[in-house]
Design an enzyme around this catalytic site. Structure first.
Site, PDB file in Angstrom:
ATOM      1  N   ASN A 203       0.809  -1.225   0.000  1.00  0.00           N
ATOM      2  CA  ASN A 203       0.000   0.000   0.000  1.00  0.00           C
ATOM      3  C   ASN A 203       0.845   1.278   0.000  1.00  0.00           C
ATOM      4  O   ASN A 203       0.348   2.349  -0.364  1.00  0.00           O
ATOM      5  CB  ASN A 203      -0.958   0.010   1.192  1.00  0.00           C
ATOM      6  CG  ASN A 203      -2.291  -0.659   0.825  1.00  0.00           C
ATOM      7  OD1 ASN A 203      -2.584  -0.870  -0.350  1.00  0.00           O
ATOM      8  ND2 ASN A 203      -3.083  -0.989   1.838  1.00  0.00           N
TER       9      ASN A 203
ATOM     10  N   LEU B   2      -3.263  -9.235   6.278  1.00  0.00           N
ATOM     11  CA  LEU B   2      -3.039  -8.787   4.889  1.00  0.00           C
ATOM     12  C   LEU B   2      -1.712  -8.068   4.690  1.00  0.00           C
ATOM     13  O   LEU B   2      -1.361  -7.709   3.568  1.00  0.00           O
ATOM     14  CB  LEU B   2      -4.189  -7.870   4.455  1.00  0.00           C
ATOM     15  CG  LEU B   2      -5.556  -8.543   4.306  1.00  0.00           C
ATOM     16  CD1 LEU B   2      -6.605  -7.519   3.855  1.00  0.00           C
ATOM     17  CD2 LEU B   2      -5.512  -9.694   3.301  1.00  0.00           C
ATOM     18  N   HIS B   3      -0.976  -7.799   5.752  1.00  0.00           N
ATOM     19  CA  HIS B   3       0.372  -7.229   5.626  1.00  0.00           C
ATOM     20  C   HIS B   3       0.424  -5.967   4.772  1.00  0.00           C
ATOM     21  O   HIS B   3       1.376  -5.769   4.000  1.00  0.00           O
ATOM     22  CB  HIS B   3       1.340  -8.290   5.081  1.00  0.00           C
ATOM     23  CG  HIS B   3       1.185  -9.627   5.745  1.00  0.00           C
ATOM     24  ND1 HIS B   3       0.441 -10.648   5.205  1.00  0.00           N
ATOM     25  CD2 HIS B   3       1.634 -10.083   6.929  1.00  0.00           C
ATOM     26  CE1 HIS B   3       0.452 -11.690   6.027  1.00  0.00           C
ATOM     27  NE2 HIS B   3       1.167 -11.372   7.076  1.00  0.00           N
ATOM     28  N   CYS B   4      -0.577  -5.122   4.899  1.00  0.00           N
ATOM     29  CA  CYS B   4      -0.632  -3.847   4.142  1.00  0.00           C
ATOM     30  C   CYS B   4      -0.530  -4.051   2.639  1.00  0.00           C
ATOM     31  O   CYS B   4      -0.080  -3.154   1.918  1.00  0.00           O
ATOM     32  CB  CYS B   4       0.475  -2.872   4.556  1.00  0.00           C
ATOM     33  SG  CYS B   4       0.419  -2.384   6.254  1.00  0.00           S
ATOM     34  N   ALA B   5      -0.883  -5.232   2.153  1.00  0.00           N
ATOM     35  CA  ALA B   5      -0.724  -5.482   0.720  1.00  0.00           C
ATOM     36  C   ALA B   5      -1.907  -6.286   0.189  1.00  0.00           C
ATOM     37  O   ALA B   5      -1.759  -7.447  -0.203  1.00  0.00           O
ATOM     38  CB  ALA B   5       0.595  -6.207   0.447  1.00  0.00           C
TER      39      ALA B   5
END
Ligand SMILES: Cc1ncc(COP(=O)(O)O)c(C=O)c1O
Lengths: 382, 73
Positions: free
Chosen positions: A98, A338-341
């Site tokens: 992101n 979601l690991h910012c992705a």
């Protein structure tokens, strides 16, 4: 406690990093270059020496093209917001963080033309698709160097070739690779490299940088912020000279000193040796997990094209439950979700549930890995 | 009495780079606040021994260090 969240931030930090940070505040406590007295000059020297080693580390010639930022996000935004104009065409992959996607989506609303090239479910980039997407109207190609979700590395040198052939520039998001794999900007012909200090480079949070290739014309990039630089103070216009054009305000000198110590620590030990160690741990984790029933491991099977990130899901447990049990019952710290992705999770088919991500680091041992495999076996069998 | 020259730079980073290069070449230099009569800049300048001006200039030239101005003090 076993810390397996080095892809979020590396921990523990080498003692040399902590010492360098304390030392600089004790002995070089002036405002770098601003005041001209000995503590101010010493602070400026500390920063310059860091710039020089970072330039060497990523192989560019001119240290003034190392721009200190707060983190990779700041460096990425500097390029995206400073270079791109409405109507420009940008090509990127479908597994970006992101830190890249949010500024790009926002610029898209203002008229940027964004083309996202799909990656395969193991993260591998389809070279034919990206070759077709990069055309003579393309201003910039933005590429994650390695996925923070499944560890797959993308072929930046090949993409650089395609980009330059079409007259476009290449921005590489090296948040996951700086310090983890050797990066040669000259050989890879990378125009902009965004890195963060607190992961593989072993430094503290709050420091990162943008490294600009020697041949890149920086007059086409507007600064994100304007302000005091300690130079050319008689002018009320932002100076064009590097690094000052992009570095307004008092810098994070303790962060810079810590980052520099982290890079020296890596150079002393040898980045190849640490990479070998991390790949050995990665291989064992993948093998251990793959042999368990109901577990799916993501990312490419080609270890040479991976960083030390292992994402998995289990068919009988939610990832959040696995994460909580690992922490509560076994003292094993991982990151789930979601690991910012979100784009990367859509690509590998794990949106919106996410994955459990194991990320060993330079200080992780084989014993840690074996205990983790055993703990996961217990959890999914329960 | 030693005669000095002073070099003004566009950035602090250039001043640091110049100091490092010149010290490595055995020149005697010192970073000082920019003399007010030369510039209203608030940064640092590099003072050098005026007798070494040829050498100083050639070292900086060769390394392509950007220099704003050189003055005799
Ligand atoms: C691939 C990738 N890009 C960008 C970032 C952002 O790094 P930072 O939060 O240090 O700006 C991260 C880490 O969070 C990352 O993994």
């Amino acid at each position: 406690m076993i810390y397996l969240d080095n892809a979020a931030t590396s921990w523990p930090k080498p003692p040399e990093v902590l010492k360098a940070m304390v030392d600089v505040l004790q002995h070089a406590g002036g405002n770098p270059g601003r005041s001209g007295h000995r503590l101010s000059i010493e602070a400026a020297r500390v920063i310059y020496n860091a710039r020089e080693d970072i330039a060497r580390f990523f192989n560019i010639g001119d240290p003034s093209r190392v721009i200190f930022t707060s983190n990779a996000t700041h460096a990425i935004n500097l390029v995206l917001q400073g270079l791109l104009k409405p109507g420009d065409r940008v090509v990127t992959s479908s597994i970006e963080h992101n830190a890249v996607m949010r500024p790009l989506r926002s610029l898209e609303k203002q008229g940027l033309i964004l083309h996202t090239v799909p990656c395969a479910p193991d993260g591998m980039l389809d070279m034919r698709s990206i070759a077709a997407a990069i055309d003579s109207h393309t201003r910039l190609v933005v590429l994650i160097h390695a996925s923070n979700v499944m560890g797959t590395m993308l072929p930046v040198a090949e993409v650089a070739h395609l980009a330059h052939h079409a007259g476009a520039l290449l921005l590489v998001d090296a948040a996951q690779t700086a310090g983890a794999v050797p990066i040669d900007m000259k050989a890879g012909r990378i125009d902009f490299l965004a890195f963060t200090g607190h992961k593989g480079l072993q430094g503290p949070p709050g420091i990162g940088g943008l490294v600009i290739g020697d041949h890149v014309d920086t007059s086409q990039v507007e600064p994100l912020m304007r302000g005091g630089t300690g130079s050319q103070s008689e002018l009320e216009l932002q100076p064009e000279s590097l690094p000052d054009k992009f570095e307004s305000g008092t810098p994070n000198i303790a962060g810079i000193a810590g980052l520099h110590a982290g890079i020296r620590w890596l150079m002393d030990r040898g980045i190849h040796i640490i990479r070998e160690h991390e790949l050995e741990l990665t291989r064992n984790l993948i093998n251990g997990l793959s042999s368990m029933p109901g577990i799916k491991v993501y990312g490419t099977s080609d270890l040479e094209r991976r960083t030390a990130i292992i994402s998995f899901t289990a068919n009988n447990k939610e990832v959040s439950e696995i994460g909580l049990k690992l922490d509560d019952d076994y003292g094993i710290l991982v990151r789930v979700g979601l690991h910012c992705a979100p784009a990367a999770h859509r690509t590998i088919g794990t949106f919106p549930g996410g994955t459990v991500r194991l990320a060993p680091g330079a200080f992780t041992t084989m014993d840690d890995v074996n205990k983790t495999i055993w703990a996961i076996e217990q959890i999914i069998a329960s | 009495m030693t005669e000095y020259g002073v070099i003004l730079f566009y950035t602090t980073s250039s001043a640091m780079r110049a100091e490092k290069l010149l010290v490595a070449e055995g020149c005697s230099v010192k970073l000082i606040p920019v003399p007010r009569h030369l510039s209203s800049d608030c940064g640092v300048a590099l003072r050098f021994n005026w007798q070494q001006q040829e050498k100083v200039k050639s070292v900086l030239d060769q390394a392509q260090v950007e220099v704003d101005a050189i003055h005799q003090l």
